[in-house]
Design an enzyme around this catalytic site. Sequence first.
Site, mmCIF file in Angstrom:
data_model
loop_
_atom_site.group_PDB
_atom_site.id
_atom_site.type_symbol
_atom_site.label_atom_id
_atom_site.label_comp_id
_atom_site.label_asym_id
_atom_site.label_seq_id
_atom_site.Cartn_x
_atom_site.Cartn_y
_atom_site.Cartn_z
ATOM 1 N N HIS A 1 10.414 12.226 22.618
ATOM 2 C CA HIS A 1 11.784 11.705 22.672
ATOM 3 C C HIS A 1 12.750 12.667 23.374
ATOM 4 O O HIS A 1 13.806 12.254 23.839
ATOM 5 C CB HIS A 1 12.293 11.347 21.265
ATOM 6 C CG HIS A 1 12.773 12.509 20.446
ATOM 7 N ND1 HIS A 1 12.035 13.059 19.419
ATOM 8 C CD2 HIS A 1 13.914 13.230 20.496
ATOM 9 C CE1 HIS A 1 12.707 14.049 18.872
ATOM 10 N NE2 HIS A 1 13.852 14.175 19.515
ATOM 11 N N GLY B 1 18.626 19.294 18.038
ATOM 12 C CA GLY B 1 18.281 20.368 18.956
ATOM 13 C C GLY B 1 17.016 21.099 18.547
ATOM 14 O O GLY B 1 16.388 21.779 19.355
ATOM 15 N N ASN B 2 16.628 20.947 17.265
ATOM 16 C CA ASN B 2 15.383 21.556 16.787
ATOM 17 C C ASN B 2 14.158 20.744 17.176
ATOM 18 O O ASN B 2 13.014 21.192 16.968
ATOM 19 C CB ASN B 2 15.386 21.719 15.269
ATOM 20 C CG ASN B 2 15.919 23.059 14.814
ATOM 21 O OD1 ASN B 2 16.810 23.126 13.966
ATOM 22 N ND2 ASN B 2 15.382 24.133 15.374
ATOM 23 N N SER B 3 14.354 19.551 17.711
ATOM 24 C CA SER B 3 13.218 18.735 18.133
ATOM 25 C C SER B 3 12.354 19.498 19.123
ATOM 26 O O SER B 3 12.848 19.983 20.143
ATOM 27 C CB SER B 3 13.705 17.434 18.782
ATOM 28 O OG SER B 3 14.359 16.623 17.849
ATOM 29 N N ASP C 1 5.123 11.151 19.072
ATOM 30 C CA ASP C 1 6.293 11.881 19.568
ATOM 31 C C ASP C 1 5.963 13.268 20.117
ATOM 32 O O ASP C 1 6.666 14.244 19.832
ATOM 33 C CB ASP C 1 7.356 11.998 18.476
ATOM 34 C CG ASP C 1 8.753 12.247 19.064
ATOM 35 O OD1 ASP C 1 8.888 12.251 20.301
ATOM 36 O OD2 ASP C 1 9.690 12.454 18.278
#
Length: 265
Positions: free
Chosen positions: A123, A222-224, A153
């Site tokens: 994503h 933002g940690n994705s 993902d």
Amino acid sequence: MHKPTIEEDLTEEEFIELVLAEQQKALAEDRQQRIQGKKPKKQRPIVKWIIWSMAFVLFFNTFALLFQIYTIPAIEFLKVSTRLSAQEDIQLYKKAVVEVSTGSSKGTGFAISHDGLVVTNDHVVDNAQTLSVVFPEKGIFEAELVESYPEVDLAVLQVQGDDFPALELAQNPSFTKNERVYFIGNPLAFTGIANEGILLETTLLEDWPETVMMMQAPVYKGNSGSPVLDEKGQVIGIIFATMKKEPYGRVGLFVPIQVLHNLRQ
């Protein structure tokens, strides 16, 4: 069951981000004017009054938050990151954690090979017109999407070059409840933030083919794509979302590293 969410509403944290950004912007403009030898323009009394009124309101709101600021998890993680980043091993791991940018958004990724393979979330790079990654010490590089696994993902990018810092992937990690783990990423407006969490248990999400792991940890927008590391510094998973799960409350979710191993075999 609550569905996982990629972004959370962080009103107080985003307000603090806005204040900091505006402060930096004002300082930069003032610095530029001084460099060019310009004097600040004089404002008319009414304009000056409006500006001072707005400044007072902003100051009052900021001051009111100071009494809460160290109880807000999204600010508390800065203190934890400062402590962890003093460790030599964390400093080494951070060199391999990158900022992934599509031009309109950013996320986190991490190198898994010295020749430039980078893992992130699907994503993060979905529908990207351009892709680039920024290594903390080696700078910015163009990236190409070479593998995509939207069902879990995950995505793999290729950066041209060699001698990149890389993280070691655990081969068959065991997940023990209450085990301490670390993760590094680019939450909110920050980069290279190291933090820690506690493993909980696995859960099966709606429409997902694989179980994922939950952890009690301050995971934010933002940690994705952040790597989850065990005590040995090996990657045991990739953060992709958060959700609310009783009795734990809000938890971070990560894809176990074995899922990536199986997909790439």
